[in-house]
Design a protein around this motif. Structure first.
Motif, PDB file in Angstrom:
ATOM      1  N   LYS A   1       0.812  -1.218   0.000  1.00 25.39           N
ATOM      2  CA  LYS A   1       0.000   0.000   0.000  1.00 25.39           C
ATOM      3  C   LYS A   1       0.840   1.261   0.000  1.00 25.39           C
ATOM      4  N   HIS A   2       1.989   1.256   0.665  1.00 25.43           N
ATOM      5  CA  HIS A   2       2.780   2.474   0.801  1.00 25.43           C
ATOM      6  C   HIS A   2       3.611   2.783  -0.435  1.00 25.43           C
ATOM      7  N   SER A   3       3.909   1.764  -1.264  1.00 27.73           N
ATOM      8  CA  SER A   3       4.846   1.958  -2.367  1.00 27.73           C
ATOM      9  C   SER A   3       4.243   1.724  -3.742  1.00 27.73           C
ATOM     10  N   GLY A   4       3.131   0.975  -3.809  1.00 30.94           N
ATOM     11  CA  GLY A   4       2.552   0.625  -5.102  1.00 30.94           C
ATOM     12  C   GLY A   4       3.299  -0.475  -5.821  1.00 30.94           C
ATOM     13  N   LYS A   5       4.212  -1.173  -5.118  1.00 28.82           N
ATOM     14  CA  LYS A   5       5.027  -2.215  -5.739  1.00 28.82           C
ATOM     15  C   LYS A   5       4.573  -3.605  -5.314  1.00 28.82           C
ATOM     16  N   LEU A   6       4.943  -4.594  -6.122  1.00 31.16           N
ATOM     17  CA  LEU A   6       4.475  -5.960  -5.917  1.00 31.16           C
ATOM     18  C   LEU A   6       5.380  -6.744  -4.975  1.00 31.16           C
ATOM     19  N   ILE A   7       4.763  -7.677  -4.254  1.00 28.88           N
ATOM     20  CA  ILE A   7       5.535  -8.738  -3.602  1.00 28.88           C
ATOM     21  C   ILE A   7       5.861  -9.770  -4.676  1.00 28.88           C
ATOM     22  N   GLU A   8       7.143 -10.081  -4.834  1.00 32.04           N
ATOM     23  CA  GLU A   8       7.554 -11.028  -5.872  1.00 32.04           C
ATOM     24  C   GLU A   8       8.687 -11.901  -5.353  1.00 32.04           C
ATOM     25  N   THR A   9       8.941 -12.995  -6.083  1.00 28.59           N
ATOM     26  CA  THR A   9      10.126 -13.798  -5.795  1.00 28.59           C
ATOM     27  C   THR A   9      11.310 -13.146  -6.498  1.00 28.59           C
ATOM     28  N   ALA A  10      12.378 -12.949  -5.768  1.00 30.91           N
ATOM     29  CA  ALA A  10      13.521 -12.191  -6.279  1.00 30.91           C
ATOM     30  C   ALA A  10      14.199 -12.928  -7.426  1.00 30.91           C
ATOM     31  N   GLY A  11      14.538 -12.182  -8.468  1.00 29.20           N
ATOM     32  CA  GLY A  11      15.329 -12.723  -9.562  1.00 29.20           C
ATOM     33  C   GLY A  11      14.680 -13.853 -10.324  1.00 29.20           C
ATOM     34  N   PHE A  12      13.329 -13.907 -10.319  1.00 22.05           N
ATOM     35  CA  PHE A  12      12.607 -14.992 -10.995  1.00 22.05           C
ATOM     36  C   PHE A  12      13.068 -16.353 -10.472  1.00 22.05           C
ATOM     37  N   SER A  13      13.398 -16.411  -9.203  1.00 20.68           N
ATOM     38  CA  SER A  13      13.903 -17.660  -8.622  1.00 20.68           C
ATOM     39  C   SER A  13      12.864 -18.774  -8.732  1.00 20.68           C
ATOM     40  N   THR A  14      13.367 -19.982  -8.982  1.00 22.37           N
ATOM     41  CA  THR A  14      12.499 -21.165  -9.019  1.00 22.37           C
ATOM     42  C   THR A  14      12.918 -22.197  -7.989  1.00 22.37           C
ATOM     43  N   VAL A  15      13.774 -21.794  -7.039  1.00 26.37           N
ATOM     44  CA  VAL A  15      14.278 -22.762  -6.075  1.00 26.37           C
ATOM     45  C   VAL A  15      13.712 -22.495  -4.689  1.00 26.37           C
ATOM     46  N   SER A  16      13.597 -23.522  -3.914  1.00 24.35           N
ATOM     47  CA  SER A  16      13.172 -23.389  -2.535  1.00 24.35           C
ATOM     48  C   SER A  16      14.209 -22.559  -1.780  1.00 24.35           C
ATOM     49  N   GLY A  17      13.736 -21.584  -1.031  1.00 31.26           N
ATOM     50  CA  GLY A  17      14.629 -20.665  -0.344  1.00 31.26           C
ATOM     51  C   GLY A  17      14.824 -19.365  -1.096  1.00 31.26           C
ATOM     52  N   GLY A  18      14.316 -19.290  -2.325  1.00 31.39           N
ATOM     53  CA  GLY A  18      14.397 -18.047  -3.080  1.00 31.39           C
ATOM     54  C   GLY A  18      13.714 -16.919  -2.312  1.00 31.39           C
ATOM     55  N   ASN A  19      14.357 -15.789  -2.235  1.00 32.73           N
ATOM     56  CA  ASN A  19      13.861 -14.709  -1.382  1.00 32.73           C
ATOM     57  C   ASN A  19      12.634 -14.034  -1.976  1.00 32.73           C
ATOM     58  N   VAL A  20      11.850 -13.420  -1.079  1.00 30.77           N
ATOM     59  CA  VAL A  20      10.692 -12.628  -1.482  1.00 30.77           C
ATOM     60  C   VAL A  20      11.011 -11.164  -1.213  1.00 30.77           C
ATOM     61  N   GLN A  21      10.710 -10.299  -2.165  1.00 30.85           N
ATOM     62  CA  GLN A  21      11.036  -8.881  -2.084  1.00 30.85           C
ATOM     63  C   GLN A  21       9.898  -8.076  -2.718  1.00 30.85           C
ATOM     64  N   GLN A  22      10.037  -6.741  -2.722  1.00 34.97           N
ATOM     65  CA  GLN A  22       9.106  -5.922  -3.497  1.00 34.97           C
ATOM     66  C   GLN A  22       9.823  -5.396  -4.746  1.00 34.97           C
ATOM     67  N   TRP A  23       9.031  -5.219  -5.812  1.00 32.39           N
ATOM     68  CA  TRP A  23       9.591  -4.710  -7.070  1.00 32.39           C
ATOM     69  C   TRP A  23       8.487  -3.991  -7.823  1.00 32.39           C
ATOM     70  N   GLU A  24       8.889  -3.097  -8.708  1.00 31.82           N
ATOM     71  CA  GLU A  24       7.888  -2.359  -9.473  1.00 31.82           C
ATOM     72  C   GLU A  24       7.001  -3.308 -10.263  1.00 31.82           C
ATOM     73  N   ASN A  25       5.797  -2.862 -10.501  1.00 29.92           N
ATOM     74  CA  ASN A  25       4.779  -3.680 -11.142  1.00 29.92           C
ATOM     75  C   ASN A  25       4.962  -3.659 -12.655  1.00 29.92           C
ATOM     76  N   ALA A  26       5.445  -4.770 -13.196  1.00 30.95           N
ATOM     77  CA  ALA A  26       5.576  -4.916 -14.643  1.00 30.95           C
ATOM     78  C   ALA A  26       4.788  -6.134 -15.112  1.00 30.95           C
ATOM     79  N   ASN A  27       3.785  -6.535 -14.331  1.00 36.01           N
ATOM     80  CA  ASN A  27       2.956  -7.714 -14.621  1.00 36.01           C
ATOM     81  C   ASN A  27       3.782  -8.997 -14.654  1.00 36.01           C
TER      82      ASN A  27
END
Length: 768
Positions: free
Chosen positions: A642-668
């Motif tokens: 809500k404060h930033s307008g950015k998405l919760i996403e998995t960092a770096g398009f990670s596909t592995v267990s343990g891949g970090n979750v971060q916020q990033w601009e919304n590019a669908n």
């Protein structure tokens, strides 16, 4: 109006929108270009007296010419374009050439005129380091001091009482202090202190206004430039002495202008509409008042209040009083220019818009207390070579000013290496970082979830808004005029409700997406609300959150229950650390509560940056702990902070267990989409469970950012790689030799996917 005429008008507005879509820098640049085109003499050595004809150069106006020269120094600071330096050199030579008080000299019978040119020359010197300008300062200061007697300056040579006018004294204080800072002559500092004492005793009144002289107490002669220069004098003495009483004097004079010279909802000086000498008064005030805001020791409330009036005034004047075809400015800031416009009036506009443009720059200074050579820097990364191109020498920064919301990171070595330090506020002395900086980065952390615009297709002035309610007064404080909004940019997940009455009354309309023309709501909005705009009725349900790209599940790592416990993605386990309860926060926004710990999903540090970490924290109701659920229409949701307008996403398009979750601009991006699977059933359907090989191979790509050629840290020759846009579109496939060629890609963020030893690996890179 007939439909055909409406279409013609709309086409005209759309094709001319770029003329009106002006940043603060563009406004200043256009006014400079218009002034040069209309007023510059044929021999380029002086500006004409008015817009109508090429006047006799001997009647061009010494002090007005000085102020126009000063705006050239400001333009050079803003752009570092040598054309402005060349104009400075030509104009000061022209002043000597056509000086009716003494050809080939700077002499003048009026001490205040000498002071204006002395100040302009000082500004030129601090911008260019050209000794010609410092020599001019010394010549004029020697002459100016002959008018100093009994603690005050005379206005004119040979005049008798009354002669010690305010406007001959405040500028002398500023010059004396600047010379003291440059050369250390205590006599100059003492002279400045003595003049200030005289002014407080003789011309500063109880309300904070400045009388024109000790014998003229006519309220109609409390001109804005007298107030502006007293504010400037008080600031300079405060900066060099640290004595708070000087700052208090400046605030008192500023408050007089706020309380007694504030018109029409926030615009200054609508009562000063004359041309001639008086045409310059309000521009002089604007220049020095903005300097006071930028460098003064003000409370945040004071600074915000003063800035709101400056922003509102600059937007109002640009909208109402500037001819966008030739960039002439009206003496009446309520109306378009008409007829002949004096250079004094035009230069007032230059002062206003050049100074307003300085507010969104970091200023770095050679000496302590914001003194000596300085350079204005916009957001961006500056290597040593780039700093030197803007006149900044290696290891030569001693003080700096930083706009609110900007972050300056300095480095002791070139190319952003070595020790570093971050500054977020003004610093009059850098202490252990004095003369130590070789490169730096400037970022603007001010975010706007909604931008409103004056004209169609996002033209005219703009203002940024976040979630909240905005009455007419609150809109005006942000520079937005009544009934003057025409287009909107709205971040996905938000909406704007506009009202045609103040305080959210009258007719209303809701906008949920960006619109380049508000149609029947054009120039009709008086108040508005910005709200979140997510999918309702998802609350009070516990979900597993499955990532679309990886198929893995949001996971409070290691079942951590403490504040700061990290959130990643993991293979499905069905445990409570993979369960999240959505709690309704209104308008489609939700607190996302980790079931295992009872803590809220949280963007670390309330950051608005790409890459900010997502972890858990005790819930306090903050906007960085609420997320807007926006449906993609096929069973997945974007979770927008809500404060930033950015998405919760998995960092770096990670596909592995343990891949970090971060916020990033919304590019669908698929990595920022989550399937909400109710945890009410005993176990998930088999199709909803996806596991990944936890093994990873240590491969990275470099350089990153990259210009043409991308290399790998591990041997990849012969492997097939695929490059995707942030939205998941395939943009390139190729085999690796010892590198891959990315020169054909446009600038932006990309993801490269390749297989190594049976494992698919995704890496993010930036194409310059």
């Amino acid at each position: 109006m007939k439909i055909r005429n409406i279409i013609i008008v709309m086409l005209f507005l759309i094709t001319t929108a770029n003329t009106f879509a002006q940043t603060a820098d563009q406004r200043a640049e256009n006014l400079q270009n218009g002034t040069n085109t209309i007023y510059m003499s044929a021999d380029k050595s002086y500006y004409k007296h008015n817009s109508a004809s090429d006047n006799d150069p001997y009647g061009y106006g010494y002090w007005i010419q000085a102020h126009t020269l000063e705006t050239l120094a400001d333009a050079y600071q803003r752009t570092r374009n040598s054309v402005y330096k060349d104009r400075m050199k030509s104009i000061i030579a022209g002043i000597r050439k056509y000086n009716s008080y003494g050809a080939g000299t700077y002499h003048n019978d009026f001490y205040d005129d000498l002071e204006w040119l002395c100040l302009a020359s000082f500004n030129c010197y601090n911008a260019t380091k050209d000794p010609e300008f410092l020599d001019a300062v010394h010549q004029m200061w020697t002459e100016i001091k002959t008018g100093y007697t009994n603690g005050a300056m005379s206005w004119k040579k040979g005049c008798t009482t009354p002669c010690k006018n305010s406007i001959a004294n405040s500028p002398a204080i500023v010059i004396a202090v600047k010379l003291y800072q440059l050369e250390g002559d205590n006599a100059n500092l003492q002279m400045a202190k003595d003049i200030h004492t005289w002014m407080k005793a003789n011309v500063l009144n109880a309300q904070g206004g400045i009388w024109d002289s000790p014998t003229n107490f006519d309220p109609e002669w409390q001109f804005s430039y007298n107030s502006g220069m007293f504010i400037a004098a008080s600031l300079e003495l405060y900066l060099v002495t640290g004595t708070q009483s000087y700052m208090d004097d400046g605030v008192k004079a500023a408050e007089f202008m706020m309380n007694y010279r504030n018109y029409n909802g926030g615009v200054f000086f609508l009562n000063e509409n004359g041309q001639g000498d008086g045409g310059l008064f309000k521009g002089i005030f604007a220049k020095w008042f903005i300097e006071f805001i930028r460098l003064g020791n003000l409370t945040q409330a004071q600074k915000d209040r003063y800035l709101s009036v400056v922003n509102y005034t600059s937007n109002y004047v640009w909208a109402k009083a500037v001819n966008k075809s030739n960039f002439l400015i009206s003496p009446d800031w309520n109306s378009q220019p008409n007829g002949t416009i004096d250079l004094s009036t035009q230069t007032t506009g230059l002062h206003l818009f050049e100074s307003a443009a300085s507010l969104n720059k970091v200023h770095v200074y050679q000496n302590i207390n914001y003194a000596g050579f300085y350079s204005q820097l916009s957001t961006g990364d500056y290597t040593l070579a780039q700093l030197q191109a803007r006149g900044v020498s290696d290891n030569d920064i001693t003080s700096l000013s930083i706009p609110q919301g900007y972050v300056l990171t300095v480095y002791e070595n070139d190319n952003f290496s070595g020790a570093s330090k971050t500054f977020t506020a003004n610093s009059a002395w850098l202490a252990d970082w004095n003369d130590r900086i070789s490169s730096l980065k400037i970022t603007n952390t001010n975010t706007s979830l909604v931008n409103v615009y004056q004209d169609v297709t996002f033209g005219g002035y703009e203002a940024g808004l976040n979630v909240g309610d905005y009455t007419l007064a609150q809109l005006q404080a942000r520079g937005i005029l009544d009934n003057d909004i025409t287009s909107l940019k709205i971040t996905e997940g938000y909406k704007v409700i506009v009202y045609d009455g103040d305080n959210f009354t009258g007719a209303s309309r809701e906008f949920t997406a960006t619109t380049d023309w508000t149609g029947d709501w054009n120039d009709r909005t008086t108040s508005l609300r910005v709200r979140t705009n997510g999918t309702p009725n998802l609350g009070n349900i516990t979900y597993y959150l499955q990532n679309r790209h990886s198929g893995l599940y949001m996971d409070v790592w290691a079942s951590n229950t403490a504040d700061g416990g990290n959130i990643a993605q993991g293979n499905y386990t069905g445990a409570n650390n993979q369960k999240f309860k959505f709690i309704d926060a209104g308008d489609g926004a939700y607190q996302i509560q980790a079931v295992n710990s009872g803590k809220a999903v949280d963007i670390a540090g309330v950051s608005t940056d790409n890459g900010a970490n997502v972890h858990q924290w005790s819930y306090v109701g903050a906007a960085n702990q609420q997320f807007i659920a926006v449906s993609t229409g096929d069973g997945y949701y974007k979770l927008i902070a809500k404060h930033s307008g950015k998405l919760i996403e998995t960092a770096g398009f990670s596909t592995v267990s343990g891949g970090n979750v971060q916020q990033w601009e919304n590019a669908n991006q698929a990595s920022g989409q989550w399937k909400l699977i109710s945890a009410g059933t005993a176990k998930l359907a088999k199709s909803e469970v996806k596991t990944q090989d936890d093994s990873t191979t240590a491969i990275n790509v470099y350089p990153n950012p990259v210009e043409n050629t991308l290399f790998f840290t591990t041997e990849m020759t012969g492997n097939q790689v695929s490059i995707f846009s942030p939205t998941g579109s395939l943009v390139s496939q190729q085999k690796v030799t010892d590198h891959i060629n990315v020169s054909g890609l446009t600038s932006g963020i990309y993801f490269i996917v390749f297989e190594k030893e049976g494992t698919k690996i995704t890496k993010r890179f930036i194409k310059k």
